[in-house]
Motif scaffolding. Structure first.
Motif, PDB file in Angstrom:
ATOM      1  N   HIS A   7       0.821  -1.210   0.000  1.00 49.17           N
ATOM      2  CA  HIS A   7       0.000   0.000   0.000  1.00 49.17           C
ATOM      3  C   HIS A   7       0.859   1.266   0.000  1.00 49.17           C
ATOM      4  O   HIS A   7       0.445   2.293  -0.562  1.00 49.17           O
ATOM      5  N   GLN A   8       2.031   1.203   0.590  1.00 52.61           N
ATOM      6  CA  GLN A   8       2.946   2.347   0.491  1.00 52.61           C
ATOM      7  C   GLN A   8       3.369   2.572  -0.958  1.00 52.61           C
ATOM      8  O   GLN A   8       3.418   3.718  -1.430  1.00 52.61           O
ATOM      9  N   LEU A   9       3.673   1.490  -1.659  1.00 52.95           N
ATOM     10  CA  LEU A   9       4.081   1.605  -3.061  1.00 52.95           C
ATOM     11  C   LEU A   9       2.925   2.053  -3.946  1.00 52.95           C
ATOM     12  O   LEU A   9       3.125   2.826  -4.890  1.00 52.95           O
ATOM     13  N   ARG A  10       1.725   1.575  -3.645  1.00 53.21           N
ATOM     14  CA  ARG A  10       0.556   2.053  -4.392  1.00 53.21           C
ATOM     15  C   ARG A  10       0.375   3.553  -4.209  1.00 53.21           C
ATOM     16  O   ARG A  10       0.101   4.283  -5.168  1.00 53.21           O
ATOM     17  N   ALA A  11       0.538   4.011  -2.971  1.00 50.44           N
ATOM     18  CA  ALA A  11       0.392   5.442  -2.705  1.00 50.44           C
ATOM     19  C   ALA A  11       1.462   6.255  -3.421  1.00 50.44           C
ATOM     20  O   ALA A  11       1.235   7.417  -3.779  1.00 50.44           O
ATOM     21  N   ALA A  12       2.633   5.629  -3.645  1.00 51.60           N
ATOM     22  CA  ALA A  12       3.722   6.314  -4.341  1.00 51.60           C
ATOM     23  C   ALA A  12       3.589   6.228  -5.858  1.00 51.60           C
ATOM     24  O   ALA A  12       4.421   6.775  -6.578  1.00 51.60           O
ATOM     25  N   GLY A  13       2.566   5.526  -6.333  1.00 49.73           N
ATOM     26  CA  GLY A  13       2.329   5.438  -7.776  1.00 49.73           C
ATOM     27  C   GLY A  13       3.123   4.359  -8.485  1.00 49.73           C
ATOM     28  O   GLY A  13       3.243   4.396  -9.721  1.00 49.73           O
ATOM     29  N   ALA A  14       3.667   3.395  -7.758  1.00 47.76           N
ATOM     30  CA  ALA A  14       4.448   2.335  -8.385  1.00 47.76           C
ATOM     31  C   ALA A  14       3.544   1.418  -9.207  1.00 47.76           C
ATOM     32  O   ALA A  14       2.410   1.124  -8.820  1.00 47.76           O
ATOM     33  N   ARG A  15       4.068   0.964 -10.341  1.00 50.40           N
ATOM     34  CA  ARG A  15       3.338   0.018 -11.192  1.00 50.40           C
ATOM     35  C   ARG A  15       3.719  -1.394 -10.773  1.00 50.40           C
ATOM     36  O   ARG A  15       4.866  -1.810 -10.942  1.00 50.40           O
ATOM     37  N   MET A  16       2.741  -2.139 -10.236  1.00 48.94           N
ATOM     38  CA  MET A  16       3.001  -3.472  -9.697  1.00 48.94           C
ATOM     39  C   MET A  16       2.209  -4.511 -10.481  1.00 48.94           C
ATOM     40  O   MET A  16       0.989  -4.369 -10.658  1.00 48.94           O
ATOM     41  N   LEU A  17       2.898  -5.542 -10.943  1.00 49.55           N
ATOM     42  CA  LEU A  17       2.285  -6.580 -11.760  1.00 49.55           C
ATOM     43  C   LEU A  17       2.441  -7.951 -11.113  1.00 49.55           C
ATOM     44  O   LEU A  17       3.340  -8.165 -10.301  1.00 49.55           O
ATOM     45  N   PHE A  18       1.558  -8.863 -11.513  1.00 49.23           N
ATOM     46  CA  PHE A  18       1.629 -10.255 -11.094  1.00 49.23           C
ATOM     47  C   PHE A  18       2.042 -11.105 -12.283  1.00 49.23           C
ATOM     48  O   PHE A  18       1.496 -10.950 -13.374  1.00 49.23           O
ATOM     49  N   GLU A  19       3.034 -11.979 -12.074  1.00 47.76           N
ATOM     50  CA  GLU A  19       3.518 -12.855 -13.147  1.00 47.76           C
ATOM     51  C   GLU A  19       3.337 -14.310 -12.718  1.00 47.76           C
ATOM     52  O   GLU A  19       4.136 -14.844 -11.943  1.00 47.76           O
ATOM     53  N   PRO A  20       2.272 -14.983 -13.207  1.00 47.67           N
ATOM     54  CA  PRO A  20       1.984 -16.353 -12.755  1.00 47.67           C
ATOM     55  C   PRO A  20       3.008 -17.386 -13.209  1.00 47.67           C
ATOM     56  O   PRO A  20       3.057 -18.488 -12.661  1.00 47.67           O
ATOM     57  N   ARG A  21       3.841 -17.042 -14.201  1.00 50.75           N
ATOM     58  CA  ARG A  21       4.848 -18.001 -14.668  1.00 50.75           C
ATOM     59  C   ARG A  21       6.095 -17.995 -13.787  1.00 50.75           C
ATOM     60  O   ARG A  21       6.952 -18.875 -13.933  1.00 50.75           O
ATOM     61  N   ALA A  22       6.207 -17.032 -12.898  1.00 53.62           N
ATOM     62  CA  ALA A  22       7.344 -16.979 -11.965  1.00 53.62           C
ATOM     63  C   ALA A  22       6.962 -17.753 -10.707  1.00 53.62           C
ATOM     64  O   ALA A  22       6.485 -17.190  -9.724  1.00 53.62           O
ATOM     65  N   VAL A  23       7.180 -19.056 -10.730  1.00 54.51           N
ATOM     66  CA  VAL A  23       6.656 -19.944  -9.698  1.00 54.51           C
ATOM     67  C   VAL A  23       7.737 -20.322  -8.687  1.00 54.51           C
ATOM     68  O   VAL A  23       8.868 -20.667  -9.059  1.00 54.51           O
ATOM     69  N   VAL A  24       7.364 -20.235  -7.428  1.00 56.57           N
ATOM     70  CA  VAL A  24       8.237 -20.637  -6.318  1.00 56.57           C
ATOM     71  C   VAL A  24       7.460 -21.619  -5.445  1.00 56.57           C
ATOM     72  O   VAL A  24       6.266 -21.423  -5.171  1.00 56.57           O
ATOM     73  N   TRP A  25       8.157 -22.663  -5.000  1.00 59.13           N
ATOM     74  CA  TRP A  25       7.543 -23.684  -4.147  1.00 59.13           C
ATOM     75  C   TRP A  25       8.047 -23.507  -2.719  1.00 59.13           C
ATOM     76  O   TRP A  25       9.224 -23.620  -2.452  1.00 59.13           O
ATOM     77  N   HIS A  26       7.127 -23.211  -1.831  1.00 60.05           N
ATOM     78  CA  HIS A  26       7.422 -22.901  -0.436  1.00 60.05           C
ATOM     79  C   HIS A  26       7.394 -24.181   0.392  1.00 60.05           C
ATOM     80  O   HIS A  26       6.547 -25.058   0.188  1.00 60.05           O
TER      81      HIS A  26
ATOM     82  N   ASP B 168       2.515   5.068   9.664  1.00 62.78           N
ATOM     83  CA  ASP B 168       2.594   6.484  10.042  1.00 62.78           C
ATOM     84  C   ASP B 168       1.938   7.409   9.023  1.00 62.78           C
ATOM     85  O   ASP B 168       1.516   8.507   9.364  1.00 62.78           O
ATOM     86  N   THR B 169       1.858   6.981   7.751  1.00 64.05           N
ATOM     87  CA  THR B 169       1.268   7.827   6.706  1.00 64.05           C
ATOM     88  C   THR B 169      -0.176   7.435   6.392  1.00 64.05           C
ATOM     89  O   THR B 169      -0.775   7.988   5.465  1.00 64.05           O
ATOM     90  N   HIS B 170      -0.717   6.488   7.125  1.00 64.68           N
ATOM     91  CA  HIS B 170      -2.124   6.080   6.987  1.00 64.68           C
ATOM     92  C   HIS B 170      -2.472   5.637   5.566  1.00 64.68           C
ATOM     93  O   HIS B 170      -3.492   6.045   5.001  1.00 64.68           O
ATOM     94  N   VAL B 171      -1.634   4.774   5.007  1.00 61.74           N
ATOM     95  CA  VAL B 171      -1.947   4.237   3.675  1.00 61.74           C
ATOM     96  C   VAL B 171      -2.898   3.045   3.767  1.00 61.74           C
ATOM     97  O   VAL B 171      -3.501   2.661   2.764  1.00 61.74           O
ATOM     98  N   LEU B 172      -3.036   2.448   4.962  1.00 58.11           N
ATOM     99  CA  LEU B 172      -3.969   1.350   5.160  1.00 58.11           C
ATOM    100  C   LEU B 172      -5.327   1.903   5.574  1.00 58.11           C
ATOM    101  O   LEU B 172      -5.413   2.746   6.474  1.00 58.11           O
ATOM    102  N   ARG B 173      -6.365   1.399   4.942  1.00 56.14           N
ATOM    103  CA  ARG B 173      -7.698   1.938   5.204  1.00 56.14           C
ATOM    104  C   ARG B 173      -8.137   1.747   6.657  1.00 56.14           C
ATOM    105  O   ARG B 173      -8.902   2.552   7.193  1.00 56.14           O
ATOM    106  N   GLY B 174      -7.652   0.690   7.304  1.00 53.38           N
ATOM    107  CA  GLY B 174      -8.119   0.410   8.648  1.00 53.38           C
ATOM    108  C   GLY B 174      -7.315   1.046   9.759  1.00 53.38           C
ATOM    109  O   GLY B 174      -7.661   0.895  10.939  1.00 53.38           O
ATOM    110  N   THR B 175      -6.251   1.774   9.425  1.00 54.27           N
ATOM    111  CA  THR B 175      -5.355   2.279  10.465  1.00 54.27           C
ATOM    112  C   THR B 175      -6.072   3.161  11.483  1.00 54.27           C
ATOM    113  O   THR B 175      -5.978   2.944  12.700  1.00 54.27           O
TER     114      THR B 175
END
Length: 310
Positions: free
Chosen positions: A184-203, A231-238
């Motif tokens: 949410h901090q990165l969203r507030a900063a305008g960062a472009r965030m993507l999901f890549e389903p082919r980048a698979v990791v097994w936990h 501290d910057t209240h980027v989370l809706r529930g803070t």
């Protein structure tokens, strides 16, 4: 160049994995099989790792750069690795995770096309019912939603290095909730965030038996810490949590359960779920959210008792 940062807190402090060099070997082997080229591997160690262990790591993994004397903290180690990285891209991987051979190439490709952050797909190892079941509540919240990532998972994510240095992980948070706050901090900063389903990791499957109870209870505790660190209240529930405490947590949890159910229906194909299995997974996510609520309530009450005692 790309820098892959591997923390060791999960191997040294979360469970008994035996000698560190043996415990991290599967992850190192997975990185050696990567189809991507021109990347470095940084293994982050806390100050409690002895010289014999460090020497053994150097002998067995001479291609790995050791980052030493970090605090034994999940987020501190990731921050230390990012700070020591030489690459323009920093990929984070946990020490108890094994990446697919095309993991790194798939993960960083969207960054070359202009993304700032790319999160991959994580699942528990194995095809057991437990692994398939808990892969959904533990990792299924990170998906593609209208061309953007719905979240980030810090065991499987890549950043532009300057971005993660500007927005380091909050080390005041013990373990869980840091990725939620950072997202949410990165969203507030305008960062472009993507999901890549082919980048698979097994936990590693760390929820065997009643392990899922302690894991989600701790998530609830740490989530309250995340609200306190926001501290910057980027989370809706803070503001709600800080003002109304347990009442707010109950409402937030109810909203999350409804959101989880909606996600299961809308993205069941992304999650690899059959329609007939949806009621089962709806019950699972409701139970895990309830456990998180118990942990959160405990954290709020403990904090208030401490404040009252002070």
């Amino acid at each position: 160049m790309i820098s892959v940062v591997v923390e060791t807190v999960t191997l040294l402090h979360d469970h008994d994995h035996g000698p560190l060099a043996d415990a991290v070997a599967p992850t190192m082997a997975g990185l050696q099989r990567q189809t991507a080229r021109d990347f470095e591997i940084l293994l982050v160690l806390d100050g409690g790792v002895g010289e014999e262990t460090i020497a053994e790591l150097g002998r067995r993994f001479p291609h790995v750069r050791l980052v030493r004397d970090a605090a034994p903290s999940y987020f501190v180690e990731k921050n230390a690795g990012a700070a020591a990285a030489r690459g323009e891209i920093v990929a984070l991987l946990d020490g108890d995770c094994i990446p697919d051979d095309d993991w790194l190439a798939s993960l960083v490709a969207p960054l070359a096309a202009g993304a700032d952050v790319v999160s991959g797909k994580t699942r528990y190892r194995g095809d057991s019912l437990v692994a398939r079941t808990f892969s959904v509540p533990d990792f299924g919240n990170v998906l593609d939603e209208q061309g953007s990532a719905s979240g980030i998972m810090l065991n499987n994510v890549a950043f532009r290095r300057e971005l993660i240095l500007r927005h380091p992980l909050d080390a005041r948070i013990r373990r869980n909730g840091g990725c939620f706050l950072l997202y949410h901090q990165l969203r507030a900063a305008g960062a472009r965030m993507l999901f890549e389903p082919r980048a698979v990791v097994w936990h590693e499957l760390d929820v065997a038996g009643f392990g899922f109870v302690s894991k989600h209870y701790d998530r609830g505790v740490d989530m309250v810490t995340a609200y306190r660190c926001d501290d910057t209240h980027v989370l809706r529930g803070t503001r709600l949590v800080r003002r109304f405490g347990p009442i707010a947590l109950a409402g937030i949890t109810a909203r999350r359960v409804v959101s989880d159910w909606s996600r299961l229906v809308r993205h069941r194909r992304q999650l690899g779920l059959r329609a007939l299995a949806l009621p089962y997974y709806a019950a699972v996510v409701a139970v895990t959210r309830g456990i998180e609520l118990c942990g959160g309530m405990r954290a709020v009450v403990a904090k208030r008792r401490t404040s009252d005692g002070a």
